[in-house]
Each structure stands twice: as C-alpha cells, then as structure tokens.
Design a protein around this motif. Structure first.
Motif, PDB file in Angstrom:
ATOM      1  N   PRO A   1       0.848  -1.197   0.000  1.00  0.00           N
ATOM      2  CA  PRO A   1       0.000   0.000   0.000  1.00  0.00           C
ATOM      3  C   PRO A   1       0.884   1.248   0.000  1.00  0.00           C
ATOM      4  O   PRO A   1       1.988   1.232   0.569  1.00  0.00           O
ATOM      5  N   PRO A   2       0.429   2.317  -0.630  1.00  0.00           N
ATOM      6  CA  PRO A   2       1.255   3.532  -0.723  1.00  0.00           C
ATOM      7  C   PRO A   2       1.749   4.041   0.632  1.00  0.00           C
ATOM      8  O   PRO A   2       2.902   4.471   0.745  1.00  0.00           O
ATOM      9  N   GLU A   3       0.919   3.972   1.661  1.00  0.00           N
ATOM     10  CA  GLU A   3       1.349   4.489   2.964  1.00  0.00           C
ATOM     11  C   GLU A   3       2.450   3.625   3.572  1.00  0.00           C
ATOM     12  O   GLU A   3       3.347   4.139   4.245  1.00  0.00           O
ATOM     13  N   VAL A   4       2.443   2.317   3.305  1.00  0.00           N
ATOM     14  CA  VAL A   4       3.501   1.433   3.806  1.00  0.00           C
ATOM     15  C   VAL A   4       4.803   1.746   3.079  1.00  0.00           C
ATOM     16  O   VAL A   4       5.858   1.899   3.705  1.00  0.00           O
ATOM     17  N   TYR A   5       4.739   1.874   1.758  1.00  0.00           N
ATOM     18  CA  TYR A   5       5.949   2.176   0.992  1.00  0.00           C
ATOM     19  C   TYR A   5       6.524   3.535   1.380  1.00  0.00           C
ATOM     20  O   TYR A   5       7.733   3.691   1.523  1.00  0.00           O
ATOM     21  N   SER A   6       5.651   4.504   1.585  1.00  0.00           N
ATOM     22  CA  SER A   6       6.102   5.834   1.989  1.00  0.00           C
ATOM     23  C   SER A   6       6.827   5.769   3.336  1.00  0.00           C
ATOM     24  O   SER A   6       7.871   6.408   3.517  1.00  0.00           O
ATOM     25  N   THR A   7       6.292   4.991   4.263  1.00  0.00           N
ATOM     26  CA  THR A   7       6.938   4.835   5.571  1.00  0.00           C
ATOM     27  C   THR A   7       8.290   4.152   5.417  1.00  0.00           C
ATOM     28  O   THR A   7       9.271   4.551   6.058  1.00  0.00           O
ATOM     29  N   LEU A   8       8.374   3.138   4.556  1.00  0.00           N
ATOM     30  CA  LEU A   8       9.648   2.463   4.294  1.00  0.00           C
ATOM     31  C   LEU A   8      10.664   3.450   3.723  1.00  0.00           C
ATOM     32  O   LEU A   8      11.842   3.424   4.092  1.00  0.00           O
ATOM     33  N   GLN A   9      10.216   4.314   2.824  1.00  0.00           N
ATOM     34  CA  GLN A   9      11.108   5.324   2.260  1.00  0.00           C
ATOM     35  C   GLN A   9      11.618   6.277   3.340  1.00  0.00           C
ATOM     36  O   GLN A   9      12.793   6.628   3.348  1.00  0.00           O
ATOM     37  N   ASP A  10      10.728   6.669   4.240  1.00  0.00           N
ATOM     38  CA  ASP A  10      11.129   7.567   5.332  1.00  0.00           C
ATOM     39  C   ASP A  10      12.178   6.907   6.222  1.00  0.00           C
ATOM     40  O   ASP A  10      13.173   7.533   6.599  1.00  0.00           O
ATOM     41  N   ILE A  11      11.958   5.634   6.557  1.00  0.00           N
ATOM     42  CA  ILE A  11      12.908   4.895   7.394  1.00  0.00           C
ATOM     43  C   ILE A  11      14.254   4.783   6.682  1.00  0.00           C
ATOM     44  O   ILE A  11      15.305   5.013   7.279  1.00  0.00           O
ATOM     45  N   ALA A  12      14.210   4.429   5.397  1.00  0.00           N
ATOM     46  CA  ALA A  12      15.442   4.276   4.622  1.00  0.00           C
ATOM     47  C   ALA A  12      16.219   5.591   4.558  1.00  0.00           C
ATOM     48  O   ALA A  12      17.441   5.602   4.723  1.00  0.00           O
ATOM     49  N   LYS A  13      15.511   6.672   4.336  1.00  0.00           N
ATOM     50  CA  LYS A  13      16.165   7.978   4.263  1.00  0.00           C
ATOM     51  C   LYS A  13      16.816   8.332   5.594  1.00  0.00           C
ATOM     52  O   LYS A  13      17.956   8.795   5.637  1.00  0.00           O
ATOM     53  N   GLN A  14      16.100   8.076   6.688  1.00  0.00           N
ATOM     54  CA  GLN A  14      16.625   8.383   8.021  1.00  0.00           C
ATOM     55  C   GLN A  14      17.875   7.554   8.328  1.00  0.00           C
ATOM     56  O   GLN A  14      18.833   8.052   8.903  1.00  0.00           O
ATOM     57  N   LYS A  15      17.868   6.271   7.909  1.00  0.00           N
ATOM     58  CA  LYS A  15      18.997   5.381   8.180  1.00  0.00           C
ATOM     59  C   LYS A  15      20.086   5.475   7.113  1.00  0.00           C
ATOM     60  O   LYS A  15      21.127   4.830   7.230  1.00  0.00           O
ATOM     61  N   LYS A  16      19.810   6.217   6.035  1.00  0.00           N
ATOM     62  CA  LYS A  16      20.744   6.356   4.905  1.00  0.00           C
ATOM     63  C   LYS A  16      21.059   4.999   4.265  1.00  0.00           C
ATOM     64  O   LYS A  16      22.213   4.644   4.006  1.00  0.00           O
ATOM     65  N   VAL A  17      19.988   4.225   4.028  1.00  0.00           N
ATOM     66  CA  VAL A  17      20.087   2.926   3.360  1.00  0.00           C
ATOM     67  C   VAL A  17      18.989   2.867   2.301  1.00  0.00           C
ATOM     68  O   VAL A  17      18.176   3.780   2.186  1.00  0.00           O
ATOM     69  N   SER A  18      18.945   1.790   1.557  1.00  0.00           N
ATOM     70  CA  SER A  18      17.908   1.633   0.537  1.00  0.00           C
ATOM     71  C   SER A  18      16.639   1.044   1.155  1.00  0.00           C
ATOM     72  O   SER A  18      16.670   0.433   2.229  1.00  0.00           O
ATOM     73  N   VAL A  19      15.524   1.219   0.438  1.00  0.00           N
ATOM     74  CA  VAL A  19      14.268   0.596   0.869  1.00  0.00           C
ATOM     75  C   VAL A  19      14.446  -0.921   0.881  1.00  0.00           C
ATOM     76  O   VAL A  19      13.955  -1.597   1.789  1.00  0.00           O
ATOM     77  N   ALA A  20      15.175  -1.461  -0.079  1.00  0.00           N
ATOM     78  CA  ALA A  20      15.417  -2.906  -0.117  1.00  0.00           C
ATOM     79  C   ALA A  20      16.121  -3.372   1.158  1.00  0.00           C
ATOM     80  O   ALA A  20      15.792  -4.423   1.709  1.00  0.00           O
ATOM     81  N   TRP A  21      17.086  -2.583   1.641  1.00  0.00           N
ATOM     82  CA  TRP A  21      17.790  -2.940   2.872  1.00  0.00           C
ATOM     83  C   TRP A  21      16.818  -2.974   4.047  1.00  0.00           C
ATOM     84  O   TRP A  21      16.862  -3.888   4.873  1.00  0.00           O
ATOM     85  N   VAL A  22      15.925  -1.985   4.126  1.00  0.00           N
ATOM     86  CA  VAL A  22      14.946  -1.932   5.216  1.00  0.00           C
ATOM     87  C   VAL A  22      14.042  -3.162   5.168  1.00  0.00           C
ATOM     88  O   VAL A  22      13.763  -3.790   6.197  1.00  0.00           O
ATOM     89  N   ILE A  23      13.609  -3.543   3.976  1.00  0.00           N
ATOM     90  CA  ILE A  23      12.738  -4.710   3.827  1.00  0.00           C
ATOM     91  C   ILE A  23      13.481  -5.981   4.221  1.00  0.00           C
ATOM     92  O   ILE A  23      12.934  -6.833   4.929  1.00  0.00           O
ATOM     93  N   ARG A  24      14.745  -6.137   3.781  1.00  0.00           N
ATOM     94  CA  ARG A  24      15.522  -7.329   4.172  1.00  0.00           C
ATOM     95  C   ARG A  24      15.716  -7.387   5.677  1.00  0.00           C
ATOM     96  O   ARG A  24      15.581  -8.449   6.292  1.00  0.00           O
ATOM     97  N   ASP A  25      16.014  -6.237   6.293  1.00  0.00           N
ATOM     98  CA  ASP A  25      16.201  -6.175   7.741  1.00  0.00           C
ATOM     99  C   ASP A  25      14.915  -6.573   8.463  1.00  0.00           C
ATOM    100  O   ASP A  25      14.949  -7.357   9.417  1.00  0.00           O
TER     101      ASP A  25
END
Length: 64
Positions: A23-47
């Motif tokens: 869902p768009p809101e889930v992906y947007s949250t993943l993007q926010d987390i990735a940006k904050q951690k300075k990693v990719s969205v893929a990294w956040v999903i794998r983690d």
C-alpha cells in the motif's frame, strides 16, 4: 547489445529476487525509514524480514 561480463564464483548462493505490492502508505513509511537510516528501501525490507523470521523461528521449530 552489450554482453554481460561473467561473474566470478564466490561460493555464496545468489540472492533471490522477489516483488511485492505494498500500500502507498507502507511504501512511503519504508522510504522515510530508509532515508533516516541512509540505506535503501530494499535494505529496510531485508532487515524487517530477518527480524520477522527470527521472531517466528520458535513457532516454526515447534511445528516440526
């Protein structure tokens, strides 16, 4: 067309690619987390997947 260079064998299995619709809101949250951690969205999903599997491991082992 440019030919790909063959990869050197590393002895490690190649990662498997997958895709998932989120869902768009889930992906947007993943993007926010990735940006904050300075990693990719893929990294956040794998983690997140690694942590989920670790949490579920006792249930998987008791089902055997």
């Amino acid at each position: 067309m440019v030919a790909k260079k063959p990869r050197k064998p590393t002895g490690k299995p190649r990662p498997t690619r997958t895709s998932a619709s989120l869902p768009p809101e889930v992906y947007s949250t993943l993007q926010d987390i990735a940006k904050q951690k300075k990693v990719s969205v893929a990294w956040v999903i794998r983690d997140a997947a690694d942590k989920y599997i670790a949490e579920q491991r006792p249930l998987l082992e008791s089902a055997r």
